[in-house]
Design a protein around this motif. Sequence first.
Motif, PDB file in Angstrom:
ATOM      1  N   ALA A 148      -4.669  -0.582   4.471  1.00  0.00           N
ATOM      2  CA  ALA A 148      -5.245   0.440   3.602  1.00  0.00           C
ATOM      3  C   ALA A 148      -5.184   1.785   4.309  1.00  0.00           C
ATOM      4  CB  ALA A 148      -6.695   0.111   3.249  1.00  0.00           C
TER       5      ALA A 148
ATOM      6  N   MET B 155       0.843  -1.155   0.000  1.00  0.00           N
ATOM      7  CA  MET B 155       0.000   0.000   0.000  1.00  0.00           C
ATOM      8  C   MET B 155       0.893   1.223   0.000  1.00  0.00           C
ATOM      9  SD  MET B 155      -2.305   1.667   2.900  1.00  0.00           S
ATOM     10  CE  MET B 155      -0.765   2.176   3.550  1.00  0.00           C
TER      11      MET B 155
ATOM     12  N   THR C 276      -9.435  -2.350   1.147  1.00  0.00           N
ATOM     13  CA  THR C 276      -9.188  -1.221   0.259  1.00  0.00           C
ATOM     14  C   THR C 276     -10.062  -0.031   0.663  1.00  0.00           C
ATOM     15  OG1 THR C 276      -8.981  -0.538  -2.063  1.00  0.00           O
ATOM     16  CG2 THR C 276     -10.915  -1.856  -1.485  1.00  0.00           C
TER      17      THR C 276
END
Length: 103
Positions: free
Chosen positions: A45, A1, A88
């Motif tokens: 995330a 990420m 996400t």
Amino acid sequence: MTTLNHLYVAYTNGNGQSAYTVHDRSNWSPPTLLQATTASAPALAAHDGKLVYAARGHDDKLWISTNAGTEPFTHVPGTGTTSAPGLTATSNGELHIGCRTVT
């Protein structure tokens, strides 16, 4: 990420300890160990200005922590899984968790 020009990598070490490390385009940070162990690979995330960490516990429930584990892990109600979660954040501010469910 990636967020703010940094790459964040979540993982579990050989003892099942949850951790993450950060690359700032030059160097890797030392591992940040979290007060949790996990049965599968964790997920990260960036959401609402925080780094969200999700993992499958040894009880096959999904657990989540904001600020990359600095906040206590809490169980995601109604979840059970036999695999690693996916996590996400969308551009409109939603956070989505995906996993294989168990009945």
